[in-house]
Design a protein around this motif. Structure first.
Motif, PDB file in Angstrom:
ATOM      1  N   GLY A 198       0.688  -1.240  -0.163  1.00  0.00           N
ATOM      2  CA  GLY A 198      -0.155   0.082  -0.313  1.00  0.00           C
ATOM      3  C   GLY A 198       1.334   1.342  -0.212  1.00  0.00           C
ATOM      4  O   GLY A 198       1.983   1.481  -0.558  1.00  0.00           O
ATOM      5  N   SER A 199       0.452   2.201   0.975  1.00  0.00           N
ATOM      6  CA  SER A 199       1.388   3.543   0.994  1.00  0.00           C
ATOM      7  C   SER A 199       2.392   3.139   2.044  1.00  0.00           C
ATOM      8  O   SER A 199       3.474   4.033   2.091  1.00  0.00           O
ATOM      9  CB  SER A 199       0.411   4.575   1.971  1.00  0.00           C
ATOM     10  OG  SER A 199       0.280   3.901   2.920  1.00  0.00           O
ATOM     11  N   LYS A 200       3.230   1.674   1.901  1.00  0.00           N
ATOM     12  CA  LYS A 200       3.689   1.700   3.446  1.00  0.00           C
ATOM     13  C   LYS A 200       4.928   1.100   2.491  1.00  0.00           C
ATOM     14  O   LYS A 200       5.037   0.044   2.156  1.00  0.00           O
ATOM     15  CB  LYS A 200       3.724   0.827   4.605  1.00  0.00           C
ATOM     16  CG  LYS A 200       2.623   1.149   5.504  1.00  0.00           C
ATOM     17  CD  LYS A 200       2.568   0.390   6.425  1.00  0.00           C
ATOM     18  CE  LYS A 200       0.992   0.922   7.523  1.00  0.00           C
ATOM     19  NZ  LYS A 200       0.871  -0.063   8.222  1.00  0.00           N
ATOM     20  N   LEU A 201       6.661   1.400   2.615  1.00  0.00           N
ATOM     21  CA  LEU A 201       7.784   0.355   2.616  1.00  0.00           C
ATOM     22  C   LEU A 201       8.415  -0.150   3.986  1.00  0.00           C
ATOM     23  O   LEU A 201       8.290  -0.069   4.664  1.00  0.00           O
ATOM     24  CB  LEU A 201       8.423   1.547   2.312  1.00  0.00           C
ATOM     25  CG  LEU A 201       8.733   2.356   1.565  1.00  0.00           C
ATOM     26  CD1 LEU A 201       9.565   3.749   0.716  1.00  0.00           C
ATOM     27  CD2 LEU A 201       8.516   1.673  -0.340  1.00  0.00           C
TER      28      LEU A 201
END
Length: 90
Positions: A43-46
């Motif tokens: 998603g928007s996490k690394l």
């Protein structure tokens, strides 16, 4: 310097440019072992994970078993085996 204390608490970190790449300063308590990491996006996490080297030959062989088999074009070509010739070494 004492070893970093692991922390589950979130901390803000600084982003900066390193040539054409974006980099992040990792606080000491989140320091990872080794000198390489795997990075992937969820998603928007690394997600950043250390690349762990096998500790022994059994771990190395276990990793190799997970690799995709070689394709036909990855194989070495057949080479005609020439008979040995006598050589003078004097």
């Amino acid at each position: 310097m004492p070893p970093p204390v692991p922390s589950d608490r979130a901390r803000e970190a600084k982003l900066f440019r390193n040539n054409r790449s974006q980099a992040v300063r990792i606080p000491a308590e989140f320091e990872l072992p080794g000198d390489r990491v795997l990075i992937h996006r969820e998603g928007s996490k690394l997600i950043i994970e250390p690349v762990l080297k096998p500790a022994n030959i059994r771990e190395l062989l276990a990793e190799w078993r997970n690799e995709e088999p070689l394709a036909a074009d990855d194989q070495l070509p057949d080479v005609e085996d020439m008979p040995a010739r006598p050589e003078s070494i004097f």
